[in-house]
Design an enzyme around this catalytic site. Sequence first.
Site, PDB file in Angstrom:
ATOM      1  NE  ARG A  64      13.106 -12.579  16.219  1.00 33.22           N
ATOM      2  CZ  ARG A  64      14.051 -13.545  16.207  1.00 33.22           C
ATOM      3  NH1 ARG A  64      14.101 -14.424  15.223  1.00 33.22           N
ATOM      4  NH2 ARG A  64      14.940 -13.613  17.174  1.00 33.22           N
ATOM      5  CE1 TYR A 116      -1.787   3.250   1.847  1.00 35.99           C
ATOM      6  CE2 TYR A 116       0.403   2.333   2.120  1.00 35.99           C
ATOM      7  CZ  TYR A 116      -0.690   2.975   2.646  1.00 35.99           C
ATOM      8  OH  TYR A 116      -0.703   3.334   3.961  1.00 35.99           O
ATOM      9  CG  ASP A 188      -2.010  -3.994  -1.758  1.00 32.25           C
ATOM     10  OD1 ASP A 188      -3.011  -4.403  -1.132  1.00 32.25           O
ATOM     11  OD2 ASP A 188      -1.318  -3.025  -1.375  1.00 32.25           O
ATOM     12  CE  LYS A 213      -5.095   0.479   5.761  1.00 31.37           C
ATOM     13  NZ  LYS A 213      -4.311   0.522   4.534  1.00 31.37           N
TER      14      LYS A 213
HETATM   15  C1  LIG Z   1      -2.890   0.589   4.207  1.00 29.46           C
HETATM   16  C2  LIG Z   1      -2.377  -0.021   2.956  1.00 29.46           C
HETATM   17  C3  LIG Z   1      -1.091  -0.595   2.890  1.00 29.46           C
HETATM   18  C4  LIG Z   1      -0.118  -0.543   4.062  1.00 29.46           C
HETATM   19  O1  LIG Z   1      -0.560  -1.294   5.123  1.00 29.46           O
HETATM   20  P1  LIG Z   1      -0.236  -0.924   6.679  1.00 29.46           P
HETATM   21  O2  LIG Z   1      -0.992  -1.951   7.417  1.00 29.46           O
HETATM   22  O3  LIG Z   1      -0.724   0.474   6.890  1.00 29.46           O
HETATM   23  O4  LIG Z   1       1.247  -1.019   6.840  1.00 29.46           O
HETATM   24  C5  LIG Z   1      -0.702  -1.181   1.694  1.00 29.46           C
HETATM   25  N1  LIG Z   1      -1.519  -1.214   0.631  1.00 29.46           N
HETATM   26  C6  LIG Z   1      -2.755  -0.665   0.659  1.00 29.46           C
HETATM   27  C7  LIG Z   1      -3.612  -0.733  -0.563  1.00 29.46           C
HETATM   28  C8  LIG Z   1      -3.231  -0.052   1.813  1.00 29.46           C
HETATM   29  O5  LIG Z   1      -4.444   0.498   1.818  1.00 29.46           O
END
Ligand SMILES: *Cc1c(COP(=O)(O)O)cnc(C)c1O
Length: 400
Positions: A64, A116, A188, A213
């Site tokens: 962890r 988001y 982000d 992503k």
């Molecule tokens: C998908 C996404 C998230 C969240 O991420 P997860 O891996 O699904 O928890 C946060 N910000 C953006 C812009 C995203 O596309």
Amino acid sequence: MNGPTTFAIHPMTRSNRSRGFGTKAVHAGSEPDPTTGAIMTPIYQTSTYVQSAPGDHKGYEYSRTQNPTRTALQNALAELENGRHGLCFATGMAAIDAVIKTLRPGDHVVSTNDLYGGTYRLFTKIFEGFGVRFSFVDMTDKAQVLAAIRPETRLIWVETPTNPLLRIIDIAAMAELAKKNDCLLAVDNTFASPALQTPLDIGADLVMHSATKYLGGHSDVVMGALIVNDDTLSEKLAFIQNSSGATPGPMDSFLVLRGIKTLHLRMARHCSNAEAVADALQGHGRVDKVHWPGSPDHPGHQIATRQMRGPGGMVSFSLKGDRMEDAFAVLSSTRLFSLAESLGGVESLIGHPASMTHASIPREERLRNGLADTLIRLSVGIEEPADLIDDLMQALDGRS
Ligand SMILES: *Cc1c(COP(=O)(O)O)cnc(C)c1O
């Protein structure tokens, strides 16, 4: 529509580190395995590590807290974002959760009204309950951000490009506001990836990713990451990472490590395919508006050319008229574009924000934010562009 002529799609970072982005993508974080020479970081599928005497260990005690596969990935991500420290989490949401846990009741966060959906939910439905306060404003308007800042504001949370209208927020301008008002700037960076945008280079204090992503890139893993420069902030986040325990396993760490080795190639192709698709959509009689930051008539185009090295692979468009059924007909008749949530994988996806990602926002508010019922979002993959265009055209023409 003219192409993104002012973008340098093949990225070379503007940092003072000497190697180009493509070289870093391939080599970052990977050292031959010390015991065998294995060129790829092994998947250290272990929960614990043997100590030769109490407290006498090789830097790893419990998975962890630390795991060598995760360490390799964290170092790689730090290098790609031109940061000093990388931290990985089980999901993107867990990464954001850790950032907000550095705050205290009464602290205030300014963020975008085009956020988001999962982030908005975490902020308002979880952390407001613990006394953290949030304001959501149109961050393309600096005056609105300034007006929202209070003495107790500790954090500005930016997401750019935004989902699904691909609006562009000026990171350098937000960094200036953050510095003047003594708060941190978090970005982000999921939609751009470090191949196209490195916010730490232009004044951000913290970069967040849903590695699910573009970083992973193959739709086979869910993960999150944070990258920072400040040692104290990094220690705070590592403490939360270990204490809350939302850490990714070694197999997932390996998958993302493998994904980022081709990030530069994939992003270049995502960008050029998106350009071809955006062009074709613009020329179709049934299409009303096309949103893609590479287009010179996109409202954020100028800022995008300044802060990004390419406009990205996300495109959204609305149909003429206001019939949601028209959008549904297109969404259910593509053959290559798969109808699914998520983005950033090698395969092309199509989605309907009003009924999928943004369904929880009341219709009036959605429309006020420019999110039409006929809006369709594309994550343009790396297939042959002609096939992608054919697929969209046959769906728009109702030929299927
Ligand atoms: C998908 C996404 C998230 C969240 O991420 P997860 O891996 O699904 O928890 C946060 N910000 C953006 C812009 C995203 O596309």
